[in-house]
Design an enzyme around this catalytic site. Structure first.
Site, PDB file in Angstrom:
ATOM      1  N   HIS A  59       0.770  -1.248   0.125  1.00 49.62           N
ATOM      2  CA  HIS A  59       0.330   0.618   0.048  1.00 49.62           C
ATOM      3  C   HIS A  59       0.652   1.578   0.248  1.00 49.62           C
ATOM      4  CE1 HIS A  59       0.833   0.841   3.875  1.00 49.62           C
ATOM      5  NE2 HIS A  59       0.609  -0.219   4.433  1.00 49.62           N
ATOM      6  N   ASP A  78      -3.159 -19.083  12.964  1.00 54.19           N
ATOM      7  CA  ASP A  78      -1.932 -19.465  13.328  1.00 54.19           C
ATOM      8  C   ASP A  78      -2.353 -19.049  15.237  1.00 54.19           C
ATOM      9  OD1 ASP A  78       0.835 -19.941  14.392  1.00 54.19           O
ATOM     10  OD2 ASP A  78       0.822 -20.646  12.721  1.00 54.19           O
ATOM     11  N   SER A  90       2.524  -4.584   7.461  1.00 57.88           N
ATOM     12  CA  SER A  90       2.429  -5.016   5.996  1.00 57.88           C
ATOM     13  C   SER A  90       3.128  -4.531   4.792  1.00 57.88           C
ATOM     14  CB  SER A  90       1.897  -3.550   5.615  1.00 57.88           C
ATOM     15  OG  SER A  90       0.554  -2.981   6.527  1.00 57.88           O
TER      16      SER A  90
END
Length: 440
Positions: free
Chosen positions: A245, A372, A387
């Protein structure tokens, strides 16, 4: 009247039958078959149909190229037939090899392979100025501590964008300009942005007795800096993609344009646990080692891109892996690579819940969930700094983690890897032309 009632009953039964059939697994599997798809050389065509066995036995696939029939085989052989030559094909699904019931446009491209990363990186993108984050006393002699900039009204949060009308793009440039100009000028004019307004402040630098350099008593940082994750890199060109992003400069309330910048190694020192309504974050510091560094050449809605100085090491993948096209991504289990402590890359399990290719404009093409238990215990789910963490499914790079759902940090968005590679022009020209023609 009786015949009319019977007709109404028959019509109702037929409508109910049609509705039930429309929502049946066989019909739903048929309706969700794509009209076009992209695959790589060496891949097989995915045509998942939930049909009764007696019907499946009568299904055949005709494969055609621009010159005509290439192959014909029964449906049960679809997932065993590899495409060995790139090109444009039509796969016709037929009954008894005669009656067409579906056709799929198939673009077969040369296989693209990259190294998945997962390394923690410090990201610095040159913007307009540096931000004041604190005051630092200047040693003016025995027992004398001076704060030249503070005394002249410069505040924490101010953006310094120039010194004597010379632009400032980094903390290093600010220090260098002060050291250079103070040798000949007693007072310096600092260009400041505060709450969106520009103003000038005059400051008299002081020679620090400890370092013999001129200082103005400020701690500053680059206005676009933070911790993220390296997604992938090309072993031949050293090109890389990260974050997934855009880097947005919250201090200036604007989106940064493409520009020069850098990435460096980062070490994760701690974790702020995420919870509903409060996104967590990785607490990291930039490291001076030479294990990972590179330049940033592009900052866009699909991430940051550039060239590495040298290739990093990843214990999970010492060889490149194929990149999946968006239509090849499946809902179901996958894994991500990310760093939670120091510079150690770890692998964790996630679930791809949804693929939404029509969201390309926003970059949010995947909905994912952290499953997880170790990762959930340590972070609470997706946190800032994650990210760019690469997502791997069935041995292929399928995307990267990009966003968290603030009200449910176990879930968030990802970006398909195909969209990221397009930003680096890693697809051959004929591949890009085909993508554009199919899209139109």
């Amino acid at each position: 009247m009786r015949k009319s009632k019977y007709k109404e009953i028959y019509a109702a039964v037929i409508i109910v039958f049609i509705l039930l059939f429309s929502f049946s697994p066989p019909m739903q599997s048929y309706l969700t078959l794509p009209g076009k798809c992209r695959i790589s050389v060496g891949d097989t065509l995915n045509v998942p149909l939930v049909f009764p066995d007696r019907l499946v036995k009568n299904l055949w696939v005709k494969l055609l190229d621009e010159h005509g029939l290439v192959d014909k085989y029964s449906y049960d052989l679809v997932e065993k037939k590899e495409f060995l030559i790139s090109g444009k094909y039509k796969a016709q699904l037929t009954l008894w090899g005669l009656i067409p019931i579906k056709h799929i446009d198939v673009d077969v491209f040369p296989q693209i392979k990259v190294y998945p990363a997962g390394h923690s990186i410090g990201v610095v993108l040159k913007a307009q100025g540096v931000m004041v984050i604190g005051y630092s006393a200047v040693n003016g002699g025995p027992g004398i501590e001076l704060y030249p900039a503070k005394e002249q009204g410069i505040q924490i949060g101010d953006i310094i964008y120039s010194v004597n009308q010379r632009p400032v793009g980094s903390d290093y440039e600010l220090a260098s300009l002060i050291a250079e100009l103070a040798k000949t000028e007693k007072h310096l004019t600092l260009g400041i942005i505060r709450n969106g307004l520009k103003m000038d402040f005059t400051v008299k630098p002081v020679e620090c007795q400890e370092t013999n350099t001129y200082r103005i008593g400020l701690y500053v940082r680059d206005t676009a800096a933070g911790v993220g994750t390296l997604t992938f890199y090309d072993g031949q060109t050293s090109q890389y993609g990260a974050l997934g992003h855009v880097i947005a400069n919250a201090d200036l309330s604007s989106q940064l344009n493409d520009g020069m910048g850098k990435i460096v190694s980062a070490s994760i020192q701690g974790i702020n646990h995420g919870k509903k309504g409060f996104p967590g974050e990785k607490i990291g510091s930039f490291t001076s080692n030479s294990l990972l560094s590179g330049i940033i050449l592009k900052n866009c809605q699909y991430g940051i891109y550039g060239v590495l100085d040298k290739l990093p090491i990843n214990k999970y993948y010492d060889k490149p892996i194929p990149v999946a096209y968006t239509n090849q991504i499946k809902t179901g289990p996958a894994n991500i690579l990310t760093v939670l402590e120091g510079e150690k890359i770890e692998e964790f399990e996630i679930l791809v819940e949804k693929i939404i290719p029509y969201q390309k404009q926003s970059g949010k093409g995947l909905v994912i969930r952290i499953t997880d238990p170790i990762l959930l215990a340590k972070t609470g789910g997706i946190i800032q700094g994650m990210s760019g963490s690469p997502i791997i499914q069935d041995g292929k790079l399928i995307g990267a983690v990009t966003h968290v759902f603030v009200q449910d940090p176990t879930r968030g968005y990802g970006i398909p890897a195909e969209w990221m590679l397009q930003e680096l022009n890693m697809f051959p020209k004929d591949v890009m032309d085909s993508m554009l023609s199919r899209a139109s």
